[in-house]
Write an enzyme that holds these catalytic residues in place. Structure first.
Site, short mmCIF file in Angstrom:
data_model
loop_
_atom_site.label_atom_id
_atom_site.label_comp_id
_atom_site.label_asym_id
_atom_site.label_seq_id
_atom_site.Cartn_x
_atom_site.Cartn_y
_atom_site.Cartn_z
N GLY A 284 -2.58 -3.13 -0.01
CA GLY A 284 -1.97 -2.66 -1.25
C GLY A 284 -1.12 -3.71 -1.94
O GLY A 284 -1.13 -4.89 -1.55
N GLN A 285 -0.38 -3.27 -2.96
CA GLN A 285 0.35 -4.23 -3.78
C GLN A 285 1.41 -4.99 -2.97
O GLN A 285 1.49 -6.22 -3.05
CB GLN A 285 1.03 -3.51 -4.96
CG GLN A 285 1.54 -4.47 -6.02
CD GLN A 285 2.53 -3.86 -7.00
OE1 GLN A 285 2.93 -2.71 -6.85
NE2 GLN A 285 2.92 -4.63 -8.00
N GLY B 174 -1.16 -0.12 5.23
CA GLY B 174 -1.33 -0.26 3.79
C GLY B 174 -1.32 -1.72 3.39
O GLY B 174 -0.89 -2.10 2.30
N GLY B 175 -1.83 -2.56 4.30
CA GLY B 175 -1.75 -4.01 4.11
C GLY B 175 -2.57 -4.55 2.94
O GLY B 175 -2.33 -5.66 2.48
N LYS C 17 9.99 10.83 -0.55
CA LYS C 17 10.78 9.64 -0.19
C LYS C 17 12.17 10.04 0.30
O LYS C 17 12.69 9.44 1.25
CB LYS C 17 10.87 8.68 -1.39
CG LYS C 17 9.56 7.95 -1.68
CD LYS C 17 9.18 7.01 -0.54
CE LYS C 17 7.89 6.26 -0.77
NZ LYS C 17 7.44 5.48 0.41
N TYR D 278 6.70 12.85 -5.35
CA TYR D 278 6.85 11.55 -4.69
C TYR D 278 8.31 11.33 -4.25
O TYR D 278 8.59 10.98 -3.10
CB TYR D 278 6.42 10.46 -5.67
CG TYR D 278 6.62 9.04 -5.23
CD1 TYR D 278 5.92 8.53 -4.14
CD2 TYR D 278 7.48 8.19 -5.93
CE1 TYR D 278 6.09 7.20 -3.76
CE2 TYR D 278 7.63 6.87 -5.56
CZ TYR D 278 6.94 6.38 -4.48
OH TYR D 278 7.11 5.07 -4.11
N1 SER Z 1 6.61 2.09 -8.38
C1 SER Z 1 6.73 3.41 -7.88
C2 SER Z 1 6.06 4.39 -8.77
O1 SER Z 1 6.06 4.14 -9.95
C3 SER Z 1 8.18 3.80 -7.74
O2 SER Z 1 8.58 3.56 -6.45
O3 SER Z 1 5.58 5.36 -8.31
#
Ligand code: SER
Length: 322
Positions: free
Chosen positions: A21-22, A18-19, A155, A151
């Site tokens: 990405g942000q 994912g290099g 995690k 999500y």
């Molecule tokens: N920045 C992330 C999100 O908003 C939270 O880990 O999904």
């Protein structure tokens, strides 16, 4: 070619997933500076196989395990910063992809480390692991974890896998629960905290922003420079100093959309913000407004440099540059 040279002598050979990405955009530069660009293999599904500023860029879809395995072996990778993730907004809309993308490649890497094919893994978790039953303020490391988003559930499962592979198989995996991350080099995408990045682009473009959270939604946030410093500090810490093998709380700074808008108004007096909450409001409402990160401070010296006014100054400074 402008190659980034090493500050530290190393035998580490580092793969970033994912290099593009942000986080990856900033982290790849920081790792190249620390370990030498030639030791950095920065992968992304959208990359081509090329060299950029001395860093090896590689095309990799992390769900393609045979290519993933080949890249690890061919490049003699010792350490993986596994950043690929579908964030909270997108995960809620695409739960099956979220489950596959957020967990399968992590498990693949934990198995590789268990088999001693790689030595160390960094994996980002999130404040999204918190949910039902938490106090809103100063949530502790050992707080109950009942996430209320797809999500957050992925995690939390990832954290439990990290802890299990460390405790049962001595895998050296290290993790941080990132708050919302604010940066200027690459856009955020698909998250609930993205408003705190988007707001700057809109302020600079037309001094107007429609926020998808209410004005009073306080969330923990962190400037990318602090997040990168924390990542490097955790990854170079003595393994015996690491008491948390799930994922460390990171507090950052807490503010509401109204507070960041007021800070931006100091630079753009005509800036206007309106509020139109969408489905992400429910996700934000399930997260804490502030977090206690004492264990990270004690174990490996977490320090915060950027408060809200510093973040706003630095973002505007960089984004305004032609
Ligand atoms: N920045 C992330 C999100 O908003 C939270 O880990 O999904």
């Amino acid at each position: 070619m402008n190659t980034i040279g090493p500050e530290t002598k190393t035998t580490e050979r580092i793969l970033i997933t994912g290099g593009g990405g942000q986080i990856g955009t900033d982290l790849s530069e920081a790792l190249a500076k620390k370990y030498g660009a030639d030791n950095i293999f920065c992968s992304d599904v959208k990359f081509e196989n090329t060299i950029r500023d001395g860093i090896h860029e590689l095309q990799l879809n992390v769900l393609d395990e045979s290519n993933f395995e080949r890249i690890l072996e061919d490049n003699k990778i010792t350490t993986v910063y596994h950043l690929v993730s579908l964030l909270s907004g997108t995960s809620e809309k695409k739960p099956l992809l979220a489950k596959n993308l957020n967990l399968n490649p992590l498990l693949f890497l934990l198995e590789k480390a268990k088999a001693k094919k790689i030595e160390r893994i960094f994996w980002p978790s999130s404040i999204a692991v918190f949910g039902k039953g938490i106090p809103k303020h100063n949530v502790s490391q050992d707080s109950v974890l009942h996430p209320e988003s797809v999500y957050g559930i992925t995690k939390l499962a990832g954290e439990e896998l990290c802890r299990h592979y460390h405790d049962a198989y001595s895998v050296d995996v290290r993790s941080l629960r990132f708050p919302g991350l604010i940066s200027w080099k690459a856009p955020a995408g698909g998250g609930t905290t993205d408003y705190a990045v988007e707001i700057f682009h809109h302020a600079i473009k037309n001094q107007l922003y429609k926020c998808f959270l209410t004005e009073y939604t306080a969330l923990p946030m962190m400037y990318m420079d602090d997040a990168i410093e924390a990542t490097l500090a955790l990854m170079s810490a003595d393994p015996n100093a690491i008491s948390v093998r799930g994922s460390y709380n990171l507090g950052g700074v807490s503010f509401t959309p109204k507070e960041i808008a007021n800070e931006i108004k100091k630079h753009f007096p005509d800036f206007t913000i309106t509020y139109e909450p969408d489905f992400r409001q429910a996700i934000a409402d399930s997260w804490p407004s502030s977090i206690d990160d004492t264990p990270a401070q004690k174990d490996w010296g977490l320090k915060l440099k950027y408060q809200l006014p510093d973040i706003v100054n630095d973002m505007i400074l960089h984004l305004k540059k032609p």
